[in-house]
Structure formats: structure tokens, C-alpha cells
Enzyme design. Structure first.
Site, mmCIF file in Angstrom:
data_model
loop_
_atom_site.group_PDB
_atom_site.id
_atom_site.type_symbol
_atom_site.label_atom_id
_atom_site.label_comp_id
_atom_site.label_asym_id
_atom_site.label_seq_id
_atom_site.Cartn_x
_atom_site.Cartn_y
_atom_site.Cartn_z
ATOM 1 N N HIS A 114 0.814 -1.217 0.000
ATOM 2 C CA HIS A 114 0.000 0.000 0.000
ATOM 3 C C HIS A 114 0.847 1.266 0.000
ATOM 4 O O HIS A 114 0.339 2.355 0.297
ATOM 5 C CB HIS A 114 -0.934 0.022 1.219
ATOM 6 N N CYS A 125 3.563 13.473 -13.269
ATOM 7 C CA CYS A 125 4.462 12.644 -14.110
ATOM 8 C C CYS A 125 4.742 11.275 -13.518
ATOM 9 O O CYS A 125 5.431 10.456 -14.131
ATOM 10 C CB CYS A 125 5.783 13.404 -14.314
HETATM 11 C C1 BV8 Z 1 -8.242 -2.406 -5.411
HETATM 12 C C2 BV8 Z 1 -3.761 3.466 2.264
HETATM 13 C C3 BV8 Z 1 -8.660 -2.726 -7.709
HETATM 14 C C4 BV8 Z 1 -2.598 3.878 3.015
HETATM 15 C C5 BV8 Z 1 -5.358 1.654 2.352
HETATM 16 C C6 BV8 Z 1 -16.130 -5.126 -2.079
HETATM 17 C C7 BV8 Z 1 -15.567 -6.378 -1.926
HETATM 18 C C8 BV8 Z 1 -14.203 -6.582 -2.107
HETATM 19 C C9 BV8 Z 1 -13.364 -5.507 -2.404
HETATM 20 C C10 BV8 Z 1 -13.929 -4.269 -2.527
HETATM 21 C C11 BV8 Z 1 -15.293 -4.058 -2.377
HETATM 22 N N1 BV8 Z 1 -15.537 -2.735 -2.569
HETATM 23 C C12 BV8 Z 1 -14.355 -2.104 -2.833
HETATM 24 C C13 BV8 Z 1 -13.397 -3.025 -2.840
HETATM 25 C C14 BV8 Z 1 -11.984 -2.818 -3.069
HETATM 26 C C15 BV8 Z 1 -11.322 -2.143 -1.877
HETATM 27 C C16 BV8 Z 1 -11.704 -2.793 -0.563
HETATM 28 O O1 BV8 Z 1 -11.210 -3.836 -0.222
HETATM 29 N N2 BV8 Z 1 -12.605 -2.110 0.166
HETATM 30 C C17 BV8 Z 1 -13.037 -2.629 1.457
HETATM 31 C C18 BV8 Z 1 -13.257 -1.475 2.411
HETATM 32 C C19 BV8 Z 1 -14.303 -3.458 1.230
HETATM 33 N N3 BV8 Z 1 -9.910 -2.323 -2.095
HETATM 34 C C20 BV8 Z 1 -9.252 -1.447 -2.854
HETATM 35 O O2 BV8 Z 1 -9.732 -0.449 -3.332
HETATM 36 C C21 BV8 Z 1 -7.803 -1.801 -3.148
HETATM 37 N N4 BV8 Z 1 -7.574 -1.681 -4.556
HETATM 38 O O3 BV8 Z 1 -9.063 -3.238 -5.119
HETATM 39 O O4 BV8 Z 1 -7.926 -2.080 -6.687
HETATM 40 C C22 BV8 Z 1 -8.131 -2.273 -9.006
HETATM 41 C C23 BV8 Z 1 -8.124 -3.158 -10.056
HETATM 42 C C24 BV8 Z 1 -7.658 -2.737 -11.266
HETATM 43 C C25 BV8 Z 1 -7.184 -1.446 -11.426
HETATM 44 C C26 BV8 Z 1 -7.181 -0.564 -10.355
HETATM 45 C C27 BV8 Z 1 -7.666 -0.971 -9.142
HETATM 46 C C28 BV8 Z 1 -6.844 -0.839 -2.459
HETATM 47 C C29 BV8 Z 1 -6.911 -1.035 -0.984
HETATM 48 C C30 BV8 Z 1 -5.841 -0.164 -0.313
HETATM 49 C C31 BV8 Z 1 -6.503 1.033 0.315
HETATM 50 N N5 BV8 Z 1 -5.523 1.779 1.073
HETATM 51 N N6 BV8 Z 1 -4.504 2.426 2.991
HETATM 52 C C32 BV8 Z 1 -3.023 4.402 4.347
HETATM 53 O O5 BV8 Z 1 -3.736 5.406 4.388
HETATM 54 O O6 BV8 Z 1 -2.637 3.757 5.338
HETATM 55 S S1 BV8 Z 1 -6.230 0.484 3.178
HETATM 56 C C33 BV8 Z 1 -6.051 0.552 4.857
HETATM 57 O O7 BV8 Z 1 -6.736 -0.618 5.361
HETATM 58 C C34 BV8 Z 1 -4.641 0.413 5.362
HETATM 59 O O8 BV8 Z 1 -3.685 0.181 4.361
HETATM 60 C C35 BV8 Z 1 -4.742 -0.813 6.261
HETATM 61 O O9 BV8 Z 1 -3.562 -1.509 6.371
HETATM 62 C C36 BV8 Z 1 -5.745 -1.589 5.533
HETATM 63 C C37 BV8 Z 1 -6.317 -2.774 6.242
HETATM 64 O O10 BV8 Z 1 -6.615 -2.413 7.557
HETATM 65 P P1 BV8 Z 1 -5.851 -3.207 8.729
HETATM 66 O O11 BV8 Z 1 -4.389 -3.016 8.529
HETATM 67 O O12 BV8 Z 1 -6.339 -4.595 8.786
HETATM 68 O O13 BV8 Z 1 -6.278 -2.372 10.016
HETATM 69 P P2 BV8 Z 1 -7.648 -2.519 10.818
HETATM 70 O O14 BV8 Z 1 -7.734 -1.354 11.740
HETATM 71 O O15 BV8 Z 1 -8.770 -2.793 9.877
HETATM 72 O O16 BV8 Z 1 -7.438 -3.850 11.692
HETATM 73 C C38 BV8 Z 1 -6.442 -3.879 12.697
HETATM 74 C C39 BV8 Z 1 -6.408 -5.297 13.268
HETATM 75 O O17 BV8 Z 1 -5.350 -5.373 14.229
HETATM 76 C C40 BV8 Z 1 -7.683 -5.671 13.999
HETATM 77 O O18 BV8 Z 1 -8.049 -6.998 13.627
HETATM 78 C C41 BV8 Z 1 -7.284 -5.630 15.488
HETATM 79 O O19 BV8 Z 1 -7.972 -6.623 16.249
HETATM 80 C C42 BV8 Z 1 -5.826 -5.946 15.427
HETATM 81 N N7 BV8 Z 1 -5.045 -5.338 16.517
HETATM 82 C C43 BV8 Z 1 -5.217 -4.119 17.096
HETATM 83 N N8 BV8 Z 1 -4.281 -3.934 18.055
HETATM 84 C C44 BV8 Z 1 -3.481 -5.044 18.041
HETATM 85 C C45 BV8 Z 1 -3.972 -5.940 17.067
HETATM 86 N N9 BV8 Z 1 -3.401 -7.143 16.858
HETATM 87 C C46 BV8 Z 1 -2.331 -7.461 17.598
HETATM 88 N N10 BV8 Z 1 -1.802 -6.657 18.550
HETATM 89 C C47 BV8 Z 1 -2.350 -5.449 18.797
HETATM 90 N N11 BV8 Z 1 -1.810 -4.658 19.749
#
Ligand code: BV8
Length: 234
Positions: A114, A125
């Protein structure tokens, strides 16, 4: 890099104890601001100041943050088994690099699917460069073309993550797939465990609580990453 035997996917949870915050936990980033307002190309086109301020705040927090025991444990594993361990991180905070430098691990074993806060990207560019620090604003100019269309080098929703071919090749060939600190909410990363398991890998989830994809894993250990990751590595 040779074909790694162990592929590790990390998410925001591995950096939570370094003070980086997560996205979907209580108080997480997506509970404070709508992802549609700050993490899509449309948001950047609509309100670049809001988007750049959001990432500046997070970049500054990352620059001040230190890796925790989980990052260091993974770097130790990579240093001990050169070429065998690939980390694919969804995080953009640079904490895996800081740990790798400290432990003498090869940064080639790290894929930022990401993107990274550490780089600037020109929306004109496509030039990418190490961001020299300081605020990224609408007045910031691309060092290559001069355009004032500088954005953080992170993959927004609707954009293709980086180095997907390498990721899927590694998932198809690895013996072990480990997911650490991710909710399994965002694709394509959330689909990695099914890819690896379908190709015959043993799959393990190390997370504070069962993720949305928990049912795909052969084994799960729940707890704080700073405790359960070193316990797994060592
Ligand atoms: C793409 C940017 C296609 C940087 C991020 C419907 C179904 C399937 C997919 C989709 C859909 N609708 C839309 C989509 C696609 C979409 C998507 O998946 N949407 C989701 C919301 C449904 N995906 C995209 O758009 C991706 N691109 O599909 O492109 C394409 C094809 C052809 C041509 C062009 C394009 C792009 C996705 C990337 C988006 N950018 N971030 C930034 O700002 O950081 S995503 C963002 O979420 C972050 O990168 C992050 O890493 C990512 C996932 O989140 P997590 O890391 O899991 O964090 P979260 O808070 O959710 O969870 C934390 C976990 O840690 C929890 O489980 C918690 O219990 C645990 N935890 C907490 N504390 C601790 C711990 N564990 C251990 N110890 C602790 N102390």
C-alpha cells in the site's frame, strides 16, 4: 529474492503498540474520518488540502514512532533465515524498515503493497522520491517536472496495490502463511490467506482477536502482537 518459504502479511495491528493507531478498532482512524474523504483519488481531487493534512499528521506520528517487539522479532527471523522470509505489509509507517536496519535484515524481504509515507509521488508525471521531511502541501513541487500535484505515495481505495505479481507468486509457493494485526477487511490483502491455503501452505493468524477471515486459518493465536509474535518467532 528467492521464492520465500514463509510469507507474512502485516496490518495496522502490528504497529498499534508503537502508537500508530489502527483503522477499524474503537477510536480507529476510520471512526474519526471517512475513508471516502481522505483515502481515495476522488478525495484528493476534491479537497487536496484535507487529504495532505491527514497524511502529514500520520507521517509525523510515524517519524516519531519506534518499532515494537513484534517488528523486531520479524526482523530477527529474516536476518536468521536470509531469503526465506517475505514480509508483505499493508502499513505505510516505515516501522518494518527501522526494525530491519536494527537487526541487519535485508530490506529486499519487504513489500509495501500500500506504499509508504516515506515517499512523495507526483500525480502529474508519476515521479517517486524520498520525501525530505516537512509538510507536504498543495504548493509542494515535483523535483522532476515541477508540477504542484504532489501526493503521498500510498495506495488509495480504487487504486491497484503495488507488486501484486510478486505477492501472488510468493503465496503460490510458500510453505507457511502468517497474518499479523489485520482485520481482513481490505482486498486484495484479505484474500491472501485463501490463496496460500489453496496452494497448500500452513496458515496461522496472530491477532488481538479473530479477524473477518479467521475461518481460513489452520491455527490462530490471539493477544498483543508485542507478546504473541516474539513467542511465535523465538
Ligand atoms: C483495489 C492506504 C482494484 C494507506 C489503504 C467489495 C468487496 C471486495 C473488495 C472491494 C469491495 N468494494 C471495494 C473493494 C476494493 C477495496 C476494498 O477492499 N474495500 C473494502 C473497504 C471493502 N480495495 C481497494 O480499493 C484496493 N484496490 O481493489 O484495486 C483495481 C483493479 C484494477 C485497477 C485498479 C484498481 C486498495 C486497498 C488499499 C486502500 N488503502 N490504505 C493508508 O492510508 O494507510 S487500506 C487501509 O486498510 C490500510 O492500508 C490498512 O492496512 C488496511 C487494512 O486495515 P488493517 O491493517 O487490517 O487495520 P484494521 O484497523 O482494519 O485492523 C487492525 C487489526 O489489528 C484488527 O483486527 C485488530 O484486532 C488488530 N489489533 C489491534 N491492536 C493489536 C492488534 N493485533 C495485535 N496486537 C495489537 N496490539
Amino acid at each position: 529474492m528467492t521464492i520465500p518459504r514463509i510469507v507474512i502479511l502485516t496490518g495496522a495491528g502490528i504497529s498499534a503498540e508503537s502508537g500508530m493507531g489502527t483503522f477499524r478498532d474503537a477510536g480507529g482512524l476510520w471512526t474519526q474520518v471517512r475513508l471516502e474523504d481522505v483515502a481515495t483519488p476522488e478525495a484528493f481531487a476534491r479537497d487536496p488540502v484535507m487529504v495532505l493534512d491527514f497524511y502529514d499528521m500520520r507521517r509525523q506520528r510515524a517519524e516519531a514512532a519506534e518499532p515494537n517487539a513484534a517488528h523486531y522479532a520479524l526482523a530477527r527471523l529474516q536476518a536468521a533465515r536470509p531469503g526465506e522470509v517475505l514480509i508483505i505489509t499493508q502499513n505505510v509507517d516505515g516501522l518494518h524498515e527501522k526494525a530491519a536496519q536494527a537487526e541487519g535484515a535485508d530490506p529486499a524481504g519487504l513489500i509495501h503493497m500500500h506504499g509508504e509515507f516515506a515517499n512523495g509521488l507526483c500525480a502529474g508525471c508519476g515521479h517517486r522520491w524520498k520525501w525530505p521531511g516537512g509538510r507536504m502541501t498543495v504548493e509542494s513541487a515535483c523535483p522532476a517536472c515541477g508540477a504542484r500535484r504532489v501526493r503521498p505515495d500510498v495506495v488509495w481505495f480504487g487504486e491497484m496495490p503495488y507488486r501484486m505479481d510478486e505477492c501472488f507468486a510468493a503465496l503460490a509457493a510458500c510453505e507457511t502463511f502468517v497474518s499479523i494485526g489485520t482485520s481482513g477487511a481490505v482486498y486484495p490483502a484479505a484474500g491472501f490467506v485463501a490463496e496460500a491455503r489453496g496452494a497448500g501452505a500452513r496458515t496461522l493468524e496472530l491477532n488481538l482477536e479473530p479477524s473477518e477471515g479467521a475461518h481460513y486459518f489452520h491455527e490462530a493465536r490471539n493477544g498483543l502482537a508485542s507478546q504473541i509474535v516474539p513467542a511465535w518467532v523465538d
